[in-house]
Design a protein around this motif. Sequence first.
Motif, PDB file in Angstrom:
ATOM      1  N   ASP A  88       0.832  -1.212   0.000  1.00 60.25           N
ATOM      2  CA  ASP A  88       0.000   0.000   0.000  1.00 60.25           C
ATOM      3  C   ASP A  88       0.864   1.258   0.000  1.00 60.25           C
ATOM      4  OD1 ASP A  88      -2.597   1.462   0.406  1.00 60.25           O
ATOM      5  OD2 ASP A  88      -1.609   2.001   2.282  1.00 60.25           O
ATOM      6  N   ILE A  89       1.904   1.269   0.829  1.00 56.78           N
ATOM      7  CA  ILE A  89       2.779   2.446   0.914  1.00 56.78           C
ATOM      8  C   ILE A  89       3.537   2.639  -0.396  1.00 56.78           C
ATOM      9  CG2 ILE A  89       4.785   3.442   2.096  1.00 56.78           C
ATOM     10  CD1 ILE A  89       3.856   2.016   4.634  1.00 56.78           C
ATOM     11  N   GLN A  90       4.039   1.551  -0.972  1.00 51.55           N
ATOM     12  CA  GLN A  90       4.768   1.642  -2.234  1.00 51.55           C
ATOM     13  C   GLN A  90       3.865   2.147  -3.358  1.00 51.55           C
ATOM     14  OE1 GLN A  90       6.214  -2.357  -2.586  1.00 51.55           O
ATOM     15  NE2 GLN A  90       7.988  -2.005  -1.253  1.00 51.55           N
ATOM     16  N   LYS A  91       2.607   1.729  -3.338  1.00 50.44           N
ATOM     17  CA  LYS A  91       1.659   2.193  -4.352  1.00 50.44           C
ATOM     18  C   LYS A  91       1.423   3.685  -4.227  1.00 50.44           C
ATOM     19  CE  LYS A  91      -3.060   1.478  -6.038  1.00 50.44           C
ATOM     20  NZ  LYS A  91      -4.347   0.751  -5.825  1.00 50.44           N
ATOM     21  N   ARG A  92       1.219   4.164  -2.993  1.00 46.60           N
ATOM     22  CA  ARG A  92       1.007   5.597  -2.785  1.00 46.60           C
ATOM     23  C   ARG A  92       2.264   6.401  -3.093  1.00 46.60           C
ATOM     24  NH1 ARG A  92       0.343   6.805   2.132  1.00 46.60           N
ATOM     25  NH2 ARG A  92       0.366   4.798   3.189  1.00 46.60           N
ATOM     26  N   SER A  93       3.430   5.789  -2.868  1.00 46.87           N
ATOM     27  CA  SER A  93       4.690   6.469  -3.183  1.00 46.87           C
ATOM     28  C   SER A  93       4.846   6.670  -4.694  1.00 46.87           C
ATOM     29  CB  SER A  93       5.866   5.664  -2.633  1.00 46.87           C
ATOM     30  OG  SER A  93       7.092   6.283  -2.951  1.00 46.87           O
ATOM     31  N   LYS A  94       4.460   5.651  -5.465  1.00 48.07           N
ATOM     32  CA  LYS A  94       4.540   5.771  -6.925  1.00 48.07           C
ATOM     33  C   LYS A  94       3.526   6.770  -7.468  1.00 48.07           C
ATOM     34  CE  LYS A  94       6.235   1.077  -7.771  1.00 48.07           C
ATOM     35  NZ  LYS A  94       5.942  -0.235  -8.414  1.00 48.07           N
ATOM     36  N   GLU A  95       2.363   6.847  -6.816  1.00 47.53           N
ATOM     37  CA  GLU A  95       1.309   7.739  -7.289  1.00 47.53           C
ATOM     38  C   GLU A  95       1.434   9.156  -6.728  1.00 47.53           C
ATOM     39  OE1 GLU A  95      -2.240   5.774  -6.115  1.00 47.53           O
ATOM     40  OE2 GLU A  95      -2.121   4.224  -7.703  1.00 47.53           O
ATOM     41  N   GLN A  99       6.380  16.400  -3.751  1.00 49.87           N
ATOM     42  CA  GLN A  99       7.503  15.933  -2.955  1.00 49.87           C
ATOM     43  C   GLN A  99       7.080  15.653  -1.514  1.00 49.87           C
ATOM     44  OE1 GLN A  99      10.852  18.579  -3.004  1.00 49.87           O
ATOM     45  NE2 GLN A  99      12.201  17.173  -1.930  1.00 49.87           N
ATOM     46  N   GLU A 100       6.111  16.429  -1.018  1.00 47.74           N
ATOM     47  CA  GLU A 100       5.631  16.226   0.340  1.00 47.74           C
ATOM     48  C   GLU A 100       4.970  14.862   0.485  1.00 47.74           C
ATOM     49  OE1 GLU A 100       5.213  18.937  -1.410  1.00 47.74           O
ATOM     50  OE2 GLU A 100       6.426  20.379  -0.265  1.00 47.74           O
ATOM     51  N   GLU A 101       4.157  14.480  -0.513  1.00 45.15           N
ATOM     52  CA  GLU A 101       3.500  13.178  -0.482  1.00 45.15           C
ATOM     53  C   GLU A 101       4.525  12.052  -0.559  1.00 45.15           C
ATOM     54  OE1 GLU A 101       0.757  13.235  -3.691  1.00 45.15           O
ATOM     55  OE2 GLU A 101      -0.745  14.440  -2.634  1.00 45.15           O
ATOM     56  N   GLN A 102       5.575  12.256  -1.352  1.00 44.70           N
ATOM     57  CA  GLN A 102       6.641  11.260  -1.463  1.00 44.70           C
ATOM     58  C   GLN A 102       7.358  11.085  -0.126  1.00 44.70           C
ATOM     59  OE1 GLN A 102       7.592   9.690  -4.577  1.00 44.70           O
ATOM     60  NE2 GLN A 102       8.775   8.338  -3.270  1.00 44.70           N
ATOM     61  N   MET A 103       7.682  12.205   0.522  1.00 45.47           N
ATOM     62  CA  MET A 103       8.360  12.158   1.820  1.00 45.47           C
ATOM     63  C   MET A 103       7.473  11.520   2.883  1.00 45.47           C
ATOM     64  SD  MET A 103      10.295  15.856   1.933  1.00 45.47           S
ATOM     65  CE  MET A 103      10.850  15.548   3.620  1.00 45.47           C
ATOM     66  N   GLN A 107       8.389   8.253   5.090  1.00 41.69           N
ATOM     67  CA  GLN A 107       8.359   8.278   6.554  1.00 41.69           C
ATOM     68  C   GLN A 107       7.477   7.164   7.107  1.00 41.69           C
ATOM     69  OE1 GLN A 107       7.131  12.252   7.528  1.00 41.69           O
ATOM     70  NE2 GLN A 107       9.136  13.160   7.075  1.00 41.69           N
ATOM     71  N   GLU A 108       6.366   6.888   6.426  1.00 48.10           N
ATOM     72  CA  GLU A 108       5.491   5.788   6.851  1.00 48.10           C
ATOM     73  C   GLU A 108       6.213   4.451   6.736  1.00 48.10           C
ATOM     74  OE1 GLU A 108       1.581   5.513   5.271  1.00 48.10           O
ATOM     75  OE2 GLU A 108       1.247   7.682   5.330  1.00 48.10           O
ATOM     76  N   MET A 109       6.991   4.300   5.659  1.00 43.53           N
ATOM     77  CA  MET A 109       7.738   3.058   5.470  1.00 43.53           C
ATOM     78  C   MET A 109       8.769   2.875   6.580  1.00 43.53           C
ATOM     79  SD  MET A 109       8.197   0.371   3.504  1.00 43.53           S
ATOM     80  CE  MET A 109       7.611   0.727   1.841  1.00 43.53           C
ATOM     81  N   MET A 110       9.499   3.932   6.906  1.00 47.37           N
ATOM     82  CA  MET A 110      10.497   3.860   7.976  1.00 47.37           C
ATOM     83  C   MET A 110       9.844   3.573   9.326  1.00 47.37           C
ATOM     84  SD  MET A 110      13.050   6.985   6.871  1.00 47.37           S
ATOM     85  CE  MET A 110      14.140   6.700   8.261  1.00 47.37           C
ATOM     86  N   ALA A 111       8.682   4.200   9.563  1.00 50.14           N
ATOM     87  CA  ALA A 111       7.960   3.965  10.818  1.00 50.14           C
ATOM     88  C   ALA A 111       7.469   2.519  10.895  1.00 50.14           C
ATOM     89  CB  ALA A 111       6.785   4.930  10.927  1.00 50.14           C
ATOM     90  N   LYS A 258      -1.556   7.039   9.402  1.00 51.94           N
ATOM     91  CA  LYS A 258      -1.571   7.985   8.294  1.00 51.94           C
ATOM     92  C   LYS A 258      -1.871   9.381   8.817  1.00 51.94           C
ATOM     93  CE  LYS A 258      -3.110   4.560   4.901  1.00 51.94           C
ATOM     94  NZ  LYS A 258      -4.151   4.214   3.898  1.00 51.94           N
ATOM     95  N   LYS A 259      -1.000  10.296   8.511  1.00 54.54           N
ATOM     96  CA  LYS A 259      -1.158  11.662   8.987  1.00 54.54           C
ATOM     97  C   LYS A 259      -2.172  12.409   8.132  1.00 54.54           C
ATOM     98  CE  LYS A 259       3.602  11.904  10.643  1.00 54.54           C
ATOM     99  NZ  LYS A 259       4.892  12.639  10.544  1.00 54.54           N
ATOM    100  N   PRO A 260      -3.247  12.900   8.749  1.00 53.37           N
ATOM    101  CA  PRO A 260      -4.230  13.659   7.963  1.00 53.37           C
ATOM    102  C   PRO A 260      -3.649  14.996   7.509  1.00 53.37           C
ATOM    103  CG  PRO A 260      -4.728  13.818  10.289  1.00 53.37           C
ATOM    104  CD  PRO A 260      -3.607  12.847  10.178  1.00 53.37           C
TER     105      PRO A 260
END
Length: 294
Positions: A88-95, A99-103, A107-111, A258-260
């Motif tokens: 799910d995180i990788q999918k959102r990262s690709k989409e 840059q903020e959404e990518q970061m 951060q979610e992946m690291m957490a 997930k941070k709103p």
Amino acid sequence: MVLVIFLSGCVQRTKSGKPYGWVYDNLAVPTQHLLMWLSQQLGNNLGWAIILITFIVRLILMPLMINQSRKSTIQQEKMASIQPYMTDIQKRSKEAKTQEEQMEANQEMMALYKDNNISMTGGIGCLPLLIQMPIFAALYAAIRYSPELSSSYFFGINLGNRSFALTALTFIIYAVQGYMSLIGLEPQQKKQMQSMLIISPIMTAGITYISPAGLGLYFFVGGIFACLQTLIILFMRPRIKKQIAADLKDNPIKAPAKKPRPVVEQETVQKEKQQQEMHNKNRQRNAGKQQHHK
């Protein structure tokens, strides 16, 4: 390959061709004496002497390497348990469009890794490899710069020259070891590790090809030990899976929160959307007026 090039430059030669340098004096020369002594005990056969040294080194390192492989296997099983969240995180990262959404996805992946006590490196350590480096350097320089060793034969193979036969055997043994390491893994993990199944044997065979056959013999025998080590881990994997499953019952997977988006950012996005809609409507009206005048 970089290591081989580096070691080649460490040993220098005089005008008469005599080798010298720290690596040669402190590593190669003692190894030459050891190999010559062992070969005398084994019927003046330097090939068996190299195999015996490899056997002793890998036998000493076996507990350390098995423990390292066990840790790596535990990390693999933990990775499989968080795979749905990772997908799910990788999918959102690709989409991600900004840059903020990518970061945020990173951060979610690291957490996700941190909260579930999973290593980013997959539990892979370099200590066994570092321990073998001096042995590798000693054998390389001893075989390459010793006239006695370079003119020795083992089953018809000149230990001082490159050997196509040992290159092929080294590739095969490490390809078999790579295939064995995929047994029992989840399909997604197999897909991620398939590249290493090809790259590792090619790299090892490449180093064997550009090195003296005596060093290639060291790699080939080391590959046999690697297969044995992988076989031991295969027998341990079912018990490791049970252990991970029991741990997950007591400590379920912690999904990243997930941070709103901030309210201000949401209002800004809404205003931009409304302005864009008004702009499109005005363009349509102006286009209709122009057609009416015509």
